[in-house]
Design a protein around this motif. Sequence first.
Motif, mmCIF file in Angstrom:
data_model
loop_
_atom_site.group_PDB
_atom_site.id
_atom_site.type_symbol
_atom_site.label_atom_id
_atom_site.label_comp_id
_atom_site.label_asym_id
_atom_site.label_seq_id
_atom_site.Cartn_x
_atom_site.Cartn_y
_atom_site.Cartn_z
ATOM 1 N N ASP A 160 4.970 -53.129 -32.581
ATOM 2 C CA ASP A 160 3.438 -53.390 -32.453
ATOM 3 C C ASP A 160 2.661 -52.179 -32.575
ATOM 4 O O ASP A 160 1.738 -51.858 -31.821
ATOM 5 C CB ASP A 160 3.253 -54.145 -30.794
ATOM 6 N N ALA A 161 3.082 -51.207 -33.405
ATOM 7 C CA ALA A 161 2.521 -49.853 -33.506
ATOM 8 C C ALA A 161 1.179 -49.826 -33.953
ATOM 9 O O ALA A 161 0.414 -49.124 -33.320
ATOM 10 C CB ALA A 161 3.485 -49.039 -34.527
ATOM 11 N N ASP A 162 0.551 -50.678 -34.664
ATOM 12 C CA ASP A 162 -0.781 -50.726 -35.201
ATOM 13 C C ASP A 162 -1.632 -51.098 -33.986
ATOM 14 O O ASP A 162 -2.749 -50.640 -33.910
ATOM 15 C CB ASP A 162 -0.886 -51.880 -36.089
ATOM 16 N N ALA A 163 -1.207 -51.584 -33.066
ATOM 17 C CA ALA A 163 -1.963 -52.180 -31.810
ATOM 18 C C ALA A 163 -1.844 -51.310 -30.608
ATOM 19 O O ALA A 163 -2.910 -51.330 -29.750
ATOM 20 C CB ALA A 163 -1.658 -53.339 -31.393
ATOM 21 N N VAL A 185 -4.178 -41.969 -32.386
ATOM 22 C CA VAL A 185 -2.736 -41.734 -32.534
ATOM 23 C C VAL A 185 -1.976 -42.671 -31.412
ATOM 24 O O VAL A 185 -2.474 -43.260 -30.826
ATOM 25 C CB VAL A 185 -2.414 -40.359 -31.697
ATOM 26 N N HIS A 186 -0.782 -42.830 -32.063
ATOM 27 C CA HIS A 186 0.081 -43.735 -31.608
ATOM 28 C C HIS A 186 0.368 -43.611 -30.026
ATOM 29 O O HIS A 186 0.630 -42.411 -29.563
ATOM 30 C CB HIS A 186 1.571 -43.740 -32.365
ATOM 31 N N ARG A 187 0.285 -44.654 -29.173
ATOM 32 C CA ARG A 187 0.223 -44.306 -27.749
ATOM 33 C C ARG A 187 1.514 -43.887 -27.341
ATOM 34 O O ARG A 187 1.804 -42.935 -26.504
ATOM 35 C CB ARG A 187 -0.013 -45.629 -27.171
ATOM 36 N N GLY A 188 2.628 -44.515 -27.778
ATOM 37 C CA GLY A 188 3.965 -43.938 -27.198
ATOM 38 C C GLY A 188 4.283 -42.699 -27.621
ATOM 39 O O GLY A 188 4.791 -41.756 -26.763
ATOM 40 N N PHE A 189 4.080 -42.263 -28.985
ATOM 41 C CA PHE A 189 4.225 -40.935 -29.494
ATOM 42 C C PHE A 189 3.371 -39.893 -28.694
ATOM 43 O O PHE A 189 3.747 -38.741 -28.163
ATOM 44 C CB PHE A 189 3.838 -40.572 -30.840
ATOM 45 N N TYR A 190 2.367 -40.057 -28.271
ATOM 46 C CA TYR A 190 1.227 -39.468 -27.696
ATOM 47 C C TYR A 190 1.712 -39.176 -26.071
ATOM 48 O O TYR A 190 1.701 -38.020 -25.516
ATOM 49 C CB TYR A 190 -0.261 -40.079 -27.482
ATOM 50 N N LEU A 248 7.396 -21.442 -34.304
ATOM 51 C CA LEU A 248 7.838 -22.392 -35.028
ATOM 52 C C LEU A 248 8.309 -23.508 -34.431
ATOM 53 O O LEU A 248 8.863 -23.594 -33.465
ATOM 54 C CB LEU A 248 9.134 -21.603 -35.948
ATOM 55 N N ILE A 249 7.906 -24.783 -35.036
ATOM 56 C CA ILE A 249 8.060 -26.126 -34.378
ATOM 57 C C ILE A 249 8.638 -27.009 -35.197
ATOM 58 O O ILE A 249 8.435 -26.963 -36.481
ATOM 59 C CB ILE A 249 6.720 -26.851 -33.705
ATOM 60 N N CYS A 250 9.633 -27.840 -34.748
ATOM 61 C CA CYS A 250 10.443 -28.740 -35.779
ATOM 62 C C CYS A 250 11.061 -29.894 -34.743
ATOM 63 O O CYS A 250 10.983 -29.738 -33.514
ATOM 64 C CB CYS A 250 11.758 -27.884 -36.250
ATOM 65 N N GLY A 251 11.124 -30.793 -35.673
ATOM 66 C CA GLY A 251 11.678 -32.161 -34.925
ATOM 67 C C GLY A 251 12.168 -33.271 -35.869
ATOM 68 O O GLY A 251 11.613 -33.259 -37.277
ATOM 69 N N HIS A 252 12.839 -34.355 -35.634
ATOM 70 C CA HIS A 252 13.612 -35.169 -36.486
ATOM 71 C C HIS A 252 13.087 -36.574 -35.979
ATOM 72 O O HIS A 252 13.022 -36.844 -34.754
ATOM 73 C CB HIS A 252 14.822 -35.064 -36.401
ATOM 74 N N SER A 253 12.694 -37.543 -36.771
ATOM 75 C CA SER A 253 12.510 -38.714 -36.531
ATOM 76 C C SER A 253 11.381 -38.841 -35.516
ATOM 77 O O SER A 253 10.285 -38.385 -35.638
ATOM 78 C CB SER A 253 13.910 -39.458 -36.012
ATOM 79 N N LEU A 254 11.727 -39.737 -34.429
ATOM 80 C CA LEU A 254 10.469 -39.589 -33.589
ATOM 81 C C LEU A 254 9.987 -38.090 -32.896
ATOM 82 O O LEU A 254 8.787 -38.044 -32.667
ATOM 83 C CB LEU A 254 10.560 -40.388 -32.379
ATOM 84 N N GLY A 255 11.281 -37.227 -32.910
ATOM 85 C CA GLY A 255 10.831 -36.189 -32.507
ATOM 86 C C GLY A 255 9.826 -35.266 -33.336
ATOM 87 O O GLY A 255 9.126 -34.396 -33.096
ATOM 88 N N GLY A 256 9.701 -35.713 -34.694
ATOM 89 C CA GLY A 256 8.978 -35.172 -35.721
ATOM 90 C C GLY A 256 7.423 -35.600 -35.387
ATOM 91 O O GLY A 256 6.518 -34.806 -35.552
ATOM 92 N N ALA A 257 7.324 -36.830 -35.278
ATOM 93 C CA ALA A 257 6.106 -37.488 -34.707
ATOM 94 C C ALA A 257 5.268 -36.764 -33.515
ATOM 95 O O ALA A 257 4.208 -36.238 -33.515
ATOM 96 C CB ALA A 257 6.338 -38.938 -34.697
ATOM 97 N N VAL A 258 6.444 -36.575 -32.485
ATOM 98 C CA VAL A 258 5.890 -35.929 -31.356
ATOM 99 C C VAL A 258 5.566 -34.516 -31.386
ATOM 100 O O VAL A 258 4.621 -33.909 -31.032
ATOM 101 C CB VAL A 258 7.025 -36.230 -30.201
#
Length: 725
Positions: A350-353, A365-370, A394-404
Amino acid sequence: MTSFQKELESRLSSRNLTCPVGGRWTSFQLVDEWGSGEPYAGLAYVATDSEGQRYSGNLDTRGIGKVTNHYAGPIALTFEQPCQGQEKLYIELQRRAHYPLKITELQVRAEQTRYLNPNATRTRENPAQACADDFFQVEVRHLVEHVAHLPPEVYRHYPQPAGPARLMGEHGKLGVAVMPQKHTVLEIRPLRALRPMLSTASAFCALNLYQLALMSTLTYCSFGQKPDKAPITTAVSFTRQPSVGNWFADALAKSEELGECYPGQRKPYYSLYEDVPYSRRLEIVPFDPALYAVNDPELGIHQEHPAKVHFLDDTGEEDSTDTQAYITHNDELILIAVRGTQQLADFLRDADARQVPFEEGVGQVHRGFYGAAKKTAAFVTSYLDRFYAGQKLLICGHSLGGAVALLLAEMLRRRPEGYTLQLYTYGAPRAADATFTKNAAPLVHYRMVNHNDPIPSVPGSWMNTKGNVYGTGLALAFANVPVGLSVFIAGITRWTGESYEHHGILRHFLPVEFDRKERSSILWMPRCDTITQHAACEVALEHKHGLPDRPALLAQLIQTGNHFMLPSYIPACWATLRRWQEAHITGSPLATKREYEWIDNALARITQQLRDEERSLARRGAPNGRSESDINIALIREVDKLHSTRARLATLRTASVSEKDVYGSLSEHPEQLAQDLARWQAHPENREVEQLAMAPARADDSELIRGAHGYAIGEPYTLDLDSIV
């Protein structure tokens, strides 16, 4: 005469009082692993004898000192003289408001010496042994009082015996005890550390591509020691491998190379390390209740442990976002790595909502990521308030970690401190809308995507489509295209108004397969949705009766091995670094002629099929009552993007690769760079000739990472490079 006096005069009296014998001498010398005492010339020392008498002096030009006319028994040597130099680094470390360090002049001198053995193991022979009555190997921590900020001990071939210190009782508890009437040589271990090589230049480089992939993967490990419930009584140590604490506070602090960054990892991937003075390493703060008020057990639950300073793990908390992150720094940079939740499907449903305003700026922005980004931002800003002194971030992240990490980076960029930062993400889903993306344009962000990784394609509005894919004509699987590409016309038309948009400069790993034994992959920057949206579309196309429900599709997307770091992204990043290294050394292009022709021919065929589809739709009408003009415009736009993509591909055949393209800011110090590269290349795994930018995978990993085209990325292959060029 009293009975007591008679007892004292008796030779057998247990109360016989005697004066300690004096007139003894002891000489000693501090040397490095090469046998030279010059690095320690002039150092101030204090010697304490068995009666507690203290003698002070300075070592001569050969690092030799001598105490004469002391009481019988051993003497204990200490070197507590504070750092005397005016170097900015040491001044700031001693004067900083949080965790100021007790740096001695001995430590500074030891940081300027070098290891005799390239792997930093202790020597078995030293030229200074020839003139020694006793010879011992010691470390700075053995000769100073405050040791919490110093590295753990390593194995020694010649440790000092415990007997002399025991003979001295209370006076032998501090320092190194040496025997009288002898000349003792103490070999001081160099105080050096290994630091992951990272470029602080804003431009993309192959070094950071690989290094930050490893740093992102390390977020899936624990810190290495979970603090006791208050008060903390367990000794602070980080022996668990792999763990964040072990990397930065133990192994690298002792100059031990590490090739494991994920639990259960079987094939090593070694980071590129630079040999630096210990005080320039990536730091984990010390724990010393005697020195630091924040370590006082009386603080109860507020007592601070290094894990609380450097590591975020809110799992199990009442407002948990299941987020992990770590942060560490030196005088040049601050490294921040974000893991994010392991329950990615739950966040994407339900990401769009689930969009909320970005309070620190503009856009949605996406509520969960935020929520995860806010938790991470509180942790990071607390650290920056203590230790930021103008370093690059220097900041890095993978998958959802990248979005965060993206949302976190934009939060930090907008703060008044004016941080200079750059971001590398791997397989990150979309996190924000077009308004956010446009206003975050100044943020330096390099976004890595594997061709067969579907996660970067979500959230996407086309996933909500419920109609039959084949019946409505929304799907187009390209024929006679060896890349195996497919696309949803619904995806490129964006009929519903795409709610999410990617941020950053895309770097895309595209697989190239000549036959069953010859495969490669190139890192490039395509512009067309046909390439970038392929992976998620292909998973959905496997459902013969149309798109699955959103939760089922997301769960299926996340299971693909092409999304994982260890079997997919790290091998591709490692091999890309090797390809760029070879291209720089040999002056060759980043893509061979054969690779270029293979991809260009595929793109040409795709272009023609899109044009055919445009004409076909004009004849049969738009599906689902959609506007014919909308579809035609979308197809024409995609054809134009394919032209741009082919133009970008052509540059890979002509563009040269500079040393700065490969190593970034580290190319400014070529001699040091050459030494550090020699260490990395000493590992057999890093000497493979890798023109393919695709690393071999283990046989038992093949099922996990098997792609949609019937082969696992990185399966063993043979390739004659001369036949390609």
